[in-house]
Every structure is written in structure tokens, then in C-alpha cells.
Design a protein around this motif. Structure first.
Motif, PDB file in Angstrom:
ATOM      1  N   VAL A 535     -84.892  94.900-105.992  1.00  0.00           N
ATOM      2  CA  VAL A 535     -83.903  95.725-105.309  1.00  0.00           C
ATOM      3  C   VAL A 535     -83.423  96.802-106.273  1.00  0.00           C
ATOM      4  O   VAL A 535     -83.224  96.547-107.466  1.00  0.00           O
ATOM      5  CB  VAL A 535     -82.710  94.864-104.834  1.00  0.00           C
ATOM      6  N   PRO A 537     -81.156  98.777-108.461  1.00  0.00           N
ATOM      7  CA  PRO A 537     -79.896  98.316-109.083  1.00  0.00           C
ATOM      8  C   PRO A 537     -78.656  98.907-108.433  1.00  0.00           C
ATOM      9  O   PRO A 537     -77.669  98.194-108.197  1.00  0.00           O
ATOM     10  CB  PRO A 537     -80.037  98.774-110.542  1.00  0.00           C
ATOM     11  N   SER A 540     -78.114  97.097-105.101  1.00  0.00           N
ATOM     12  CA  SER A 540     -77.658  95.717-105.293  1.00  0.00           C
ATOM     13  C   SER A 540     -76.178  95.671-105.644  1.00  0.00           C
ATOM     14  O   SER A 540     -75.408  94.876-105.089  1.00  0.00           O
ATOM     15  CB  SER A 540     -78.489  95.048-106.389  1.00  0.00           C
ATOM     16  N   GLN A 541     -75.765  96.539-106.544  1.00  0.00           N
ATOM     17  CA  GLN A 541     -74.360  96.567-106.958  1.00  0.00           C
ATOM     18  C   GLN A 541     -73.453  96.953-105.798  1.00  0.00           C
ATOM     19  O   GLN A 541     -72.382  96.352-105.596  1.00  0.00           O
ATOM     20  CB  GLN A 541     -74.190  97.564-108.113  1.00  0.00           C
ATOM     21  N   GLN A 544     -73.109  94.076-103.138  1.00  0.00           N
ATOM     22  CA  GLN A 544     -72.187  93.031-103.572  1.00  0.00           C
ATOM     23  C   GLN A 544     -70.738  93.492-103.477  1.00  0.00           C
ATOM     24  O   GLN A 544     -69.840  92.715-103.124  1.00  0.00           O
ATOM     25  CB  GLN A 544     -72.524  92.612-105.001  1.00  0.00           C
ATOM     26  N   GLU A 557     -80.413  88.727-100.930  1.00  0.00           N
ATOM     27  CA  GLU A 557     -81.209  89.842-101.429  1.00  0.00           C
ATOM     28  C   GLU A 557     -82.668  89.439-101.609  1.00  0.00           C
ATOM     29  O   GLU A 557     -82.999  88.270-101.713  1.00  0.00           O
ATOM     30  CB  GLU A 557     -80.639  90.347-102.758  1.00  0.00           C
ATOM     31  N   ARG A 558     -83.530  90.447-101.644  1.00  0.00           N
ATOM     32  CA  ARG A 558     -84.965  90.267-101.889  1.00  0.00           C
ATOM     33  C   ARG A 558     -85.589  89.274-100.904  1.00  0.00           C
ATOM     34  O   ARG A 558     -86.083  88.220-101.269  1.00  0.00           O
ATOM     35  CB  ARG A 558     -85.214  89.800-103.311  1.00  0.00           C
ATOM     36  N   ASP A 568     -84.434  94.610 -98.665  1.00  0.00           N
ATOM     37  CA  ASP A 568     -83.594  94.617 -99.870  1.00  0.00           C
ATOM     38  C   ASP A 568     -82.431  93.646 -99.738  1.00  0.00           C
ATOM     39  O   ASP A 568     -82.079  92.959-100.711  1.00  0.00           O
ATOM     40  CB  ASP A 568     -83.077  96.033-100.130  1.00  0.00           C
ATOM     41  N   GLY A 569     -81.839  93.595 -98.569  1.00  0.00           N
ATOM     42  CA  GLY A 569     -80.722  92.672 -98.378  1.00  0.00           C
ATOM     43  C   GLY A 569     -80.535  92.318 -96.912  1.00  0.00           C
ATOM     44  O   GLY A 569     -80.615  93.199 -96.047  1.00  0.00           O
TER      45      GLY A 569
END
Length: 659
Positions: A535, A537, A540-541, A544, A557-558, A568-569
């Protein structure tokens, strides 16, 4: 210093070439019995190389002699054009016609020159030169006239007339004359004569061509800008050899030394194209600076040639591209199809895209839809697809022509049409089914002419369009076709497996109505994908951070779905059931994906073929797909990324916040 170095390179190049050249001519000790009806003394002088003698013994086709190693060199008429028919037949001049087609010297009246204008074929010119002995200046003009006649012919006519020309005894005599006259010609006539002989397909390792190459090496310092430009046009189409490579090196050194003083705008792109992608970076930058300094004098043709030349040496210069593109855009109605196609193809090679320019190209093409041939329209659509640009007006208009008469298109045209419409994910709305239904019978009629791999690609692109004709699926999935595809070249194997996986998923997820159930054998699907990928970065951040204020909501994720689709999510969120007033909950699954920018049609948020299919299948599986590109994330200030992503995933949250 530079001139001395150039002369030294030329001197050593000539010494090396002399040795190989005269060794070759000494190898012709016997006269070939196959050609006793022709003047053998002249043949031995002009064409006498051991290499050619060997080729002729094994590769002679019909009555074509030793000139072409078994084939007439018609491919030199157009420079590696795809499906050359519409380009070769186009009435526009060649890109070098204004500069490199014919010397424009005023000639004194003579019987030969008076009659040359009326010659309509290559053989007519040869008959004329047999009757009237040409001067060394007239020899060059005769070769030019032969080439001008040749380049305007249709491919079939050209092939036939060239064969007659190569068999004509007068052609041997003319080449003998041109070889013995090289020292008396002007440098411009030398350059034109060499260019015309190469274009006509005279073997490049023949003595006449090698003699001209040696002469050019020895006199290169005396060539002016125009002569260098003509010579460069010739050399870029020539095969590697000691003399050719030495001359190219010499031209490069002379040009680099003279570059600051070059004033001929047309010479620059020709020389750039000759040097090609091996051009050193420092010389590329010198070319860029020189071109920018001359850009105020660019004509429309100069701008087009500069873009083509930039692609040839792989020089991406946005300032220069912008200048040339503006000139092209202002004169778009004066661009013949051939030049338009080459220019767009060069844009694609350089990965240069300008939305306003491409939109103007599209509008121009739409206005020419009744003037261009169908093949030309297909070429235009093809290069647009490679630029990831959707010319909607052209696609809409051309679909109507396909519906009217699909059988007017060749197999390759039809395959290209299906590929373009599927890759650009163009929706014809109420005409979509009619369009596809008109294509299928024409495609089925070409089945005997299709390779197994072409059939696979066709079915794959039809699946992207959501169309599953049994008349094409069944031949693809029959054992004889699949057996041929098991021996695919390893280079194409991964792509073949991906297409089969896509076809298989479509059959299982979309359940098309077919006469009998069809499936792809597991052996053709390749090994299952085990790695779900990484994913981004930034994404991802942000995901979250978004989840921090979402109660009873989970993030995974993933996720690899069906061993094929990477997500990706996946956000799972409880929702009140619409069918149960007691407040029981169902769950909403949101698939967040981060596709690359080229997954969308350029300048829009419209998903292209594979992304459109992925979103279609995610919806079938019960997901709500949401996409955000990496480019969008990185262009958004870091402090605003979370809010940006939250609004994209939960649009109702944005409405509540505003209220």
C-alpha cells in the motif's frame, strides 16, 4: 582542432573501407550463368561482391535479379509505418520533400530534359537515358525523377515497376554512369544521388553505394548545411557497415563543430534523426539550445519535424515541445494525415500530453471523418488510445460508420477498433449493443485468418466491454486452440495468463448466457498470486487517520480478492438494514483502491479498460469501490490529506459537517 580530428577520422575510415571494398570487387572472377543476357562486365563492376553472389544463388525470386536479395525494397518508401496502406497512399509529400526530394537547379534545354518530364514510369526514364547520353548533372536528375515516380505509386504498382526497373539493362548502365561521374558532381548532386539510390533499394553493400559513401567521407568538410541535411536523411535509413558508420561519425563531428553557426532550420531535425537515440546527452542539450534559438523561425513543417526528431533522439524538452505544439495547434487544419499521425506518435514516444492540443486534434479528426479513409481513422484512434486520450466525438462518429458497414474493415482494423473502444472504456450508451452486434459477424468471418493469440486478445477486449459472444468464446476454448497457446513464447506468457485469468473471472462472475457452460483450463491460468502487494505509505497513513473517528468500523489493508484483484484497503461499516425496522444491521464494504494515473483517460476521471472492469467486478462482489490516485494524495497538503480522503470515502460525512 575539431576540423583536424574530423579529417583524421575520415582518412582512417576511408582506408578501412578501401580495403574491404576492393577485396570484394576482386572476388568476382566468374560470370553468373543466370544473367548471360545482361551486360556482365558492368554487373561485375557495380554489383560484384561475393556476398551478393551467394545471396542470389539461394534467394532469387521469380525474375528479380541480384539487386534486392529476393525482395523489392518497397519498405523504404515509408519509414516503418504501421499498416502502410493509408500512409503510403496518402497524397501528402514526404517529410523531407521540401528539402531532400529534388535539386532545384535551372537546366539548359536538352532533348533528354525536355522529355524527362513526360516519363511516367521508371522504365520510361531508363529508355530515355539509353537513347540520350545524360551528363553527370542529368544523371542525378534522372535518379531523382525515378524516385519521385516511385514514391507516388500504390504498393502493388510500385513493387511491379521496381521489378521491371531492376531487370532493365539500362539500369545497370545508369548506375555505371553515376559511379564514374561521382567525382564530377556537385556535393548536392552526390547527396541526392545517394539518397535516391538507397530509397530505390539498391543494395547498400554494392560497389556503387560504397563508392558514394567513400566519396562523401573524403569530401565531408566541403559539404554545406543543406548537403549535410540530405546526407543525414539518407544515412538514417541505412544499415550498419564500416563505411556507413564511419560517415555517420564524421557527420556528427562536423555538425557538432559547426552547430553554433547553423542557420538552416530544416537541417537540424534531419541530422538529429540520423544520430538517433545513441546521441550523447551533452549533444542533445546542444541541439535543444540551438533549436530554441531558432524557434522564432519555425514553420508548421519545421515544428512537426522537430518533434519527430526529438522522439528519434529521445530528447524531452518541454519548452521546445510547447513552442512546436502551439504552432501545430494554430495550423491544425493544414496538416495532412500522414504528418499528423507521425507527430502524435512522437508525442506518445516522448510521453508528452497537452489536453488542449489533443482536444483540438480530436475536433479536427471529427471534421475529417468523411474525408479520411476508415484505416486512417483507425490509426488515429489507435495513437489516441496509446496516449490514453479519449477522442469522444471521433469514436461516436466512427461507431456509426462501423455499424453501417463493418465488413469494410480489414481484420487488423477490426481488432484495433475493439481494442481501442475497450481500453478507453467508451460507452456508446443506447448504440452500444448495436455496435457490438455489428462487429461480431465480421469478426467471425475472419476466424480462419486469426492466430490463436489474436483470438485470445479479441475475446479479452470484448470481455472488458462486457460482451461474451459464444461464436468467438467457443473457438478460443476448444482444445485445438488451447493446445497452440501452450507453446507461447515465454516473453508473452505472463500477458497471456493475465488475459486468460480475466476471461475466466468474467465467465464466473458475470454469468453470461451461453449455449453451453465454458471455463478456462487451470493450466492456462498460471500460478496463483501470493503477494498482495504494498500500500502506498501516504494512503496507509491517511486510512488509519480516517478510521480514528469511525465507530464500529474496521480497516483491513492489502487485500487480495479472488487471487487477482488487489485492494489497498477494505473498510467494513455497519449500516441499518433497510428491510428490517427492528434496527438489525447489515454491513457496507468499501474497497479503497489507489490506481496509477494512467488508469484513467487523460484529463478526466473516467476509468480505462482494466480499472473499469475491476470496479465492475467489485460491485458484483458487493463492494463499493472508491479510488484515489497517488498523484492526488501527494499534491494535497499533508495537513489536508486525511480530510480529503475522508470526504472521498464517506461523502455523507461531508454533507453532515456542512449542515
Amino acid at each position: 582542432m575539431s576540423v583536424w580530428v574530423t579529417k583524421e577520422v575520415m582518412r582512417w575510415g576511408c582506408l578501412c573501407s578501401r580495403r574491404s571494398l576492393w577485396q570484394q570487387s576482386n572476388l568476382m572472377g566468374k560470370k553468373s550463368p543466370k544473367y548471360t543476357s545482361f551486360p556482365s562486365q558492368q554487373l561485375a563492376h557495380i554489383w560484384g561482391t561475393k556476398h551478393h553472389q551467394t545471396c542470389l544463388e539461394s534467394n532469387r525470386v521469380s525474375s528479380v535479379r541480384f539487386y534486392s536479395k529476393g525482395t523489392i525494397h518497397s519498405e523504404v518508401l515509408e519509414e516503418k509505418e504501421p499498416l502502410s496502406s493509408p500512409l503510403a497512399k496518402s497524397s501528402l509529400p514526404d517529410e523531407n520533400q521540401s528539402e531532400e526530394t529534388a535539386p532545384k537547379a535551372i537546366q539548359r534545354t536538352s532533348p533528354l530534359m525536355d522529355r524527362l518530364k513526360s516519363c511516367g514510369s521508371q522504365s520510361d526514364v531508363l529508355e530515355l537515358t539509353s537513347k540520350y547520353a545524360p551528363t553527370f548533372k542529368q544523371i542525378s536528375l534522372c535518379l531523382t525523377h525515378i524516385w519521385l515516380i516511385t514514391k507516388t505509386m500504390s504498393p502493388d504498382k510500385r513493387r511491379y515497376e521496381l521489378q521491371l526497373m531492376f531487370e532493365h539493362p539500362g539500369f545497370d548502365v545508369l548506375l555505371q554512369q553515376v559511379m564514374t561521374s561521382v567525382g564530377q558532381m556537385s556535393n548536392k548532386d552526390v547527396a541526392y544521388s545517394l539518397l535516391n539510390m538507397v530509397n530505390l533499394g539498391v543494395p547498400q553493400d554494392s560497389r556503387v553505394i560504397q563508392t558514394f559513401l567513400r566519396y562523401c567521407q573524403e569530401n565531408l568538410d566541403d559539404f554545406d548545411e543543406k548537403c549535410l541535411s540530405i546526407l543525414a536523411s539518407c544515412l538514417r535509413n541505412m544499415e550498419h557497415s564500416n563505411n556507413t558508420d564511419a560517415l555517420k561519425d564524421g557527420v556528427r563531428m562536423v555538425v557538432e563543430a559547426r552547430l553554433p553557426g547553423i542557420k538552416n532550420v530544416k537541417a537540424l531535425p534531419n541530422i538529429m534523426r540520423m544520430l538517433g537515440k545513441d546521441t550523447p546527452m551533452d549533444l542533445k542539450r546542444k541541439f535543444e539550445a540551438k533549436a530554441l534559438s531558432m524557434s522564432n523561425h519555425f514553420s508548421l513543417l519545421d515544428s512537426q519535424q522537430m518533434i519527430i526528431a526529438m522522439a528519434a533522439i529521445n530528447l524531452y524538452s518541454k519548452p521546445l515541445l510547447d513552442i512546436c505544439s502551439k504552432i501545430i495547434q494554430e495550423n491544425i487544419n493544414g496538416i495532412p494525415f500522414n504528418q499528423l499521425f507521425k507527430t502524435m506518435h512522437s508525442y506518445r514516444q516522448l510521453e508528452y500530453r497537452d489536453l488542449e492540443l489533443l482536444t483540438n486534434f480530436s475536433e479536427h479528426a471529427a471534421s475529417m471523418i468523411d474525408i479520411w479513409t476508415k484505416k486512417q481513422v483507425v490509426f488515429f484512434l489507435s495513437v489516441c488510445e496509446k496516449l490514453t486520450f479519449c477522442p469522444a466525438a471521433v469514436m461516436e462518429a466512427f461507431a456509426g460508420k462501423v455499424i453501417e458497414n463493418p465488413k469494410a474493415l480489414t481484420l487488423q482494423d477490426l481488432l484495433c477498433v475493439v481494442k481501442v473502444y475497450s481500453n478507453l472504456n467508451y460507452d456508446l450508451q443506447h448504440r452500444s449493443q448495436q455496435f457490438l452486434d455489428s462487429l461480431i459477424p465480421a469478426l467471425v468471418s475472419y476466424l480462419p485468418n486469426m492466430s490463436s493469440y489474436e483470438l485470445l486478445k479479441l475475446v479479452y477486449h470484448l470481455c472488458l466491454l462486457g460482451h461474451f459472444p459464444s461464436a468467438l468464446l467457443e473457438p478460443l476454448l476448444q482444445s485445438s486452440t488451447l493446445e497452440k497457446l501452450t507453446s507461447t513464447n515465454p516473453i508473452y506468457l505472463a500477458n497471456q495468463e493475465r488475459m486468460f485469468q480475466t476471461v475466466n473471472l468474467c465467465l464466473h462472475l458475470e454469468h453470461p448466457v451461453l449455449p453451453q457452460p465454458l471455463t478456462v483450463p487451470p493450466t492456462l491460468l498460471g500460478a496463483p498470486v501470493l503477494d498482495s502487494g504494498a500500500v502506498t505509505p501516504e494512503l496507509s497513513q491517511c486510512l488509519q487517520s480516517v478510521m480514528e473517528d469511525q465507530a464500529n468500523t474496521t480497516l483491513q489493508e492489502r487485500v487480495l480478492l479472488l487471487g487477482f484483484y488487489f485492494i489497498d484497503g477494505v473498510i467494513t461499516k455497519p449500516l441499518p438494514s433497510e428491510t428490517d425496522s427492528g434496527g438489525a444491521e447489515s454491513r457496507q464494504r468499501i474497497a479503497v483502491i489507489c490506481p496509477p494515473h494512467y488508469s484513467f483517460c487523460f484529463g478526466t476521471s473516467h476509468p480505462r479498460g482494466t480499472l473499469a472492469l475491476k470496479m465492475r467486478h467489485l460491485k458484483t462482489l458487493g463492494y463499493d469501490p472508491v479510488w484515489v490516485t497517488e498523484q492526488e494524495l501527494r499534491s494535497t497538503p499533508e495537513e489536508k490529506r486525511t480530510d480529503f480522503l475522508r470526504d472521498r470515502i464517506f461523502p455523507d460525512h461531508k454533507l453532515k459537517w456542512r449542515n
